[in-house]
Design a protein around this motif. Structure first.
Motif, PDB file in Angstrom:
ATOM      1  N   LEU A 164       0.820  -1.213   0.000  1.00  0.00           N
ATOM      2  CA  LEU A 164       0.000   0.000   0.000  1.00  0.00           C
ATOM      3  C   LEU A 164       0.855   1.264   0.000  1.00  0.00           C
ATOM      4  CD1 LEU A 164      -2.810   1.356   0.251  1.00  0.00           C
ATOM      5  CD2 LEU A 164      -2.630   1.018   2.737  1.00  0.00           C
ATOM      6  N   ARG A 165       2.088   1.170   0.501  1.00  0.00           N
ATOM      7  CA  ARG A 165       2.936   2.353   0.659  1.00  0.00           C
ATOM      8  C   ARG A 165       3.156   3.090  -0.665  1.00  0.00           C
ATOM      9  NH1 ARG A 165       3.653   5.769   3.176  1.00  0.00           N
ATOM     10  NH2 ARG A 165       5.910   6.078   3.365  1.00  0.00           N
ATOM     11  N   GLY A 166       3.263   2.356  -1.786  1.00  0.00           N
ATOM     12  CA  GLY A 166       3.476   3.043  -3.060  1.00  0.00           C
ATOM     13  C   GLY A 166       2.336   3.984  -3.390  1.00  0.00           C
ATOM     14  N   PHE A 167       1.094   3.546  -3.163  1.00  0.00           N
ATOM     15  CA  PHE A 167      -0.066   4.416  -3.376  1.00  0.00           C
ATOM     16  C   PHE A 167      -0.050   5.582  -2.388  1.00  0.00           C
ATOM     17  CE2 PHE A 167      -1.435   0.458  -5.345  1.00  0.00           C
ATOM     18  CZ  PHE A 167      -2.094   0.902  -6.484  1.00  0.00           C
ATOM     19  N   GLU A 168       0.358   5.291  -1.142  1.00  0.00           N
ATOM     20  CA  GLU A 168       0.420   6.349  -0.134  1.00  0.00           C
ATOM     21  C   GLU A 168       1.448   7.409  -0.505  1.00  0.00           C
ATOM     22  OE1 GLU A 168      -0.893   3.747   3.823  1.00  0.00           O
ATOM     23  OE2 GLU A 168       1.228   4.038   3.350  1.00  0.00           O
ATOM     24  N   LYS A 169       2.552   6.994  -1.105  1.00  0.00           N
ATOM     25  CA  LYS A 169       3.575   7.959  -1.509  1.00  0.00           C
ATOM     26  C   LYS A 169       3.067   8.892  -2.608  1.00  0.00           C
ATOM     27  CE  LYS A 169       7.319   4.987   0.064  1.00  0.00           C
ATOM     28  NZ  LYS A 169       8.395   4.040  -0.268  1.00  0.00           N
ATOM     29  N   LEU A 170       2.293   8.338  -3.542  1.00  0.00           N
ATOM     30  CA  LEU A 170       1.638   9.182  -4.552  1.00  0.00           C
ATOM     31  C   LEU A 170       0.768  10.240  -3.896  1.00  0.00           C
ATOM     32  CD1 LEU A 170       0.313   6.815  -7.381  1.00  0.00           C
ATOM     33  CD2 LEU A 170       1.603   8.923  -7.731  1.00  0.00           C
ATOM     34  N   GLN A 171      -0.032   9.802  -2.935  1.00  0.00           N
ATOM     35  CA  GLN A 171      -0.944  10.720  -2.251  1.00  0.00           C
ATOM     36  C   GLN A 171      -0.177  11.767  -1.458  1.00  0.00           C
ATOM     37  OE1 GLN A 171      -4.106   8.773  -0.069  1.00  0.00           O
ATOM     38  NE2 GLN A 171      -4.386  10.505   1.324  1.00  0.00           N
ATOM     39  N   GLU A 172       0.901  11.349  -0.792  1.00  0.00           N
ATOM     40  CA  GLU A 172       1.654  12.261   0.072  1.00  0.00           C
ATOM     41  C   GLU A 172       2.309  13.400  -0.708  1.00  0.00           C
ATOM     42  OE1 GLU A 172       4.397   9.903   2.350  1.00  0.00           O
ATOM     43  OE2 GLU A 172       2.785   8.723   3.281  1.00  0.00           O
ATOM     44  N   VAL A 173       2.921  13.109  -1.847  1.00  0.00           N
ATOM     45  CA  VAL A 173       3.592  14.188  -2.586  1.00  0.00           C
ATOM     46  C   VAL A 173       2.565  15.156  -3.169  1.00  0.00           C
ATOM     47  CG1 VAL A 173       5.682  12.874  -3.095  1.00  0.00           C
ATOM     48  CG2 VAL A 173       3.787  12.802  -4.706  1.00  0.00           C
ATOM     49  N   TYR A 174       1.376  14.648  -3.519  1.00  0.00           N
ATOM     50  CA  TYR A 174       0.329  15.549  -4.006  1.00  0.00           C
ATOM     51  C   TYR A 174      -0.173  16.445  -2.873  1.00  0.00           C
ATOM     52  CZ  TYR A 174      -4.223  17.325  -5.311  1.00  0.00           C
ATOM     53  OH  TYR A 174      -5.288  18.159  -5.520  1.00  0.00           O
ATOM     54  N   GLU A 175      -0.505  15.837  -1.739  1.00  0.00           N
ATOM     55  CA  GLU A 175      -1.086  16.607  -0.636  1.00  0.00           C
ATOM     56  C   GLU A 175      -0.104  17.612  -0.049  1.00  0.00           C
ATOM     57  OE1 GLU A 175      -2.574  13.697   2.102  1.00  0.00           O
ATOM     58  OE2 GLU A 175      -4.470  13.455   0.984  1.00  0.00           O
ATOM     59  N   ALA A 176       1.202  17.337  -0.194  1.00  0.00           N
ATOM     60  CA  ALA A 176       2.210  18.269   0.324  1.00  0.00           C
ATOM     61  C   ALA A 176       2.436  19.455  -0.609  1.00  0.00           C
ATOM     62  CB  ALA A 176       3.524  17.536   0.551  1.00  0.00           C
ATOM     63  N   GLY A 177       1.815  19.430  -1.790  1.00  0.00           N
ATOM     64  CA  GLY A 177       1.964  20.543  -2.720  1.00  0.00           C
ATOM     65  C   GLY A 177       3.305  20.585  -3.414  1.00  0.00           C
ATOM     66  N   TYR A 178       3.900  19.418  -3.639  1.00  0.00           N
ATOM     67  CA  TYR A 178       5.240  19.371  -4.213  1.00  0.00           C
ATOM     68  C   TYR A 178       5.252  19.304  -5.745  1.00  0.00           C
ATOM     69  CZ  TYR A 178       6.923  18.285   0.525  1.00  0.00           C
ATOM     70  OH  TYR A 178       7.220  18.316   1.868  1.00  0.00           O
ATOM     71  N   LEU A 179       4.092  19.152  -6.371  1.00  0.00           N
ATOM     72  CA  LEU A 179       4.066  18.885  -7.808  1.00  0.00           C
ATOM     73  C   LEU A 179       4.113  20.153  -8.651  1.00  0.00           C
ATOM     74  CD1 LEU A 179       1.352  16.065  -8.033  1.00  0.00           C
ATOM     75  CD2 LEU A 179       3.793  15.883  -7.494  1.00  0.00           C
TER      76      LEU A 179
END
Length: 429
Positions: A228-243
């Motif tokens: 599950l961590r791979g999906f969580e990492k996708l979510q984390e970088v988006y929610e942190a505003g890094y994109l």
């Protein structure tokens, strides 16, 4: 003499690039069609192979057709195979996607061709079915991880992260400096999968038998904390505003340009992108480095690796002997040298006698220790299991865009996988 023209392929095909080579005398003679993906490095190396082969064999004409990558390209390959309209020779994936194109029905075996003696057994295992070998590597092995801009790292005094926590801390410093921390290019949906797929080394570090259990329907992405961590990492970088602001529309060439020129600091990608940078941005090649996607522990830092894609011969070809000769040329040390000259060295080859030049780009140098003795690497899931759901790239776009949570995305992918496993007739599904 070589002529290049654009043409439209309707229905099962797409916009293509035609390259015809003609001359006056030949060791081989005849006609081949050659279908490749539209990546800049694929086009460049295919043109170089065709030019070199037809120079040796002037009575051979080879037309190159170009298709999109990702799911659209997969559909084109499957449709053309199913309708008997496939090119004589074509590029496509090895591993699980190879199994999905019904190789015993659609492809010409090359098991006993002389050039196969030089191909590593580890590669043959991912292009084999029914006791026959069907593919020949047309590229080096790859790593899945993160390209980074070396200038930004030097400017901000950042160190290469070996944990996800360190990676996110670097991203926060980059964002604070007013720069784009993580580049995503969902305008080409296949590029959205990397944070999930490249995390598999970390999955195996936590659950060494995950691939076997996954294939047997005994392990799921939604219920395995490590997967599950791979999906969580996708979510984390988006929610942190890094994109990057245009992550929804940006394309793969945009991502490579951004990381190479310093418009962004990190781009999750397969290392075949090194060749595209060498082809399209040669002045920036030394500005790009590479590291494995970090897990949650520095003690188990390592690289998820991909076997190269393969070149295949369609069973429907009307020129099987010529097709085998051309594929053998591609899979020879001479073919490797031509590739190095056309797009540069991008990783270790799977063919005996194929050597890397001494002056490899920094991103290649960064990758090689993971492959050397004592290095830490493990195959991507698609080389350990025949199951890969076709909708992953759409699901990862949704998770990486904040449309769907990581947990929901993982659960949806498990359902996608179930359908694929049933189509393959696997036990336990």
């Amino acid at each position: 003499m070589t002529k290049t023209k654009l043409f439209a392929l309707m229905g099962a095909s797409t916009l293509g690039l035609m390259i015809s080579a003609n001359a006056v005398s030949a060791q081989q003679s005849g006609y081949l069609s050659f279908l490749i993906d539209n990546g800049p490095q694929s086009v460049a190396v295919a043109e170089a192979w065709v030019a070199a082969y037809t120079e040796k064999n002037p009575d051979v004409t080879i037309d190159i057709e170009v298709r999109p990558g990702g799911g659209e390209g997969d559909n084109i390959v499957k449709t053309r195979l199913a309708t008997g309209a496939m090119a004589d020779v074509f590029f496509y994936n090895s591993g699980s996607l190879f199994q999905a194109i019904n190789p015993t029905q659609n492809l010409l075996p090359v098991t006993n061709e002389p050039w196969q003696e030089g191909v590593q057994e580890s590669f043959k295992s991912v292009v084999s079915a029914g006791g026959e070998v069907y593919g020949t590597p047309f590229a080096p092995a790859m790593g899945g991880g993160i390209f980074y801009n070396r200038g930004i790292y030097e400017e901000l005094g950042l160190e290469i992260p070996t944990t996800w926590e360190e990676f996110m801390a670097n991203n926060e410093k980059i964002k604070a400096a007013g720069k784009t921390a993580v580049i995503q290019t969902y305008g080409e949906t296949w590029t959205s999968q990397l944070f999930v797929l490249a995390d598999f080394y970390n999955v195996l570090a936590a659950e060494p038998d995950f691939a076997e259990k996954f294939t047997a329907n005994e392990a799921k992405f939604a219920t395995s904390p490590a997967a599950l961590r791979g999906f969580e990492k996708l979510q984390e970088v988006y929610e942190a505003g890094y994109l990057n602001a245009d992550f929804g529309a940006a394309t793969y060439p945009d991502g490579l340009r951004m990381v190479a020129t310093g418009e962004g600091a990190h781009y999750p990608m397969l290392t075949f992108g090194i060749g595209a940078i060498a082809e399209t941005l040669p002045d920036n090649l030394d500005d790009v480095g590479f590291f494995a996607q970090p897990g949650d522990s520095a003690d188990s830092n390592g690289l998820t690796t991909w076997m190269p894609d393969s070149v295949y011969i369609a069973k429907s070809t009307s020129s099987p002997d010529l097709a085998k000769d051309f594929v053998g040329f591609i899979g020879s040390p001479e073919g490797c040298d031509i590739r190095n000259e056309a797009v540069g060295a991008t990783g270790p080859y799977m063919i005996a006698g194929c050597e890397l030049p001494s002056d490899v780009p920094p991103a290649v140098s960064d990758m090689l220790p993971y492959f050397q003795e004592g290095g830490n690497n493990a195959p991507a899931l698609e080389f350990l299991s025949p199951v890969k759901g076709p909708a992953l790239e759409q699901i990862t776009v949704e998770v990486g865009s904040g449309i769907r949570s990581a947990a929901d995305g993982a659960a949806l992918y498990d359902e996608d996988v179930r359908k694929q496993a049933q189509q393959l007739g696997l036990a336990g599904w």
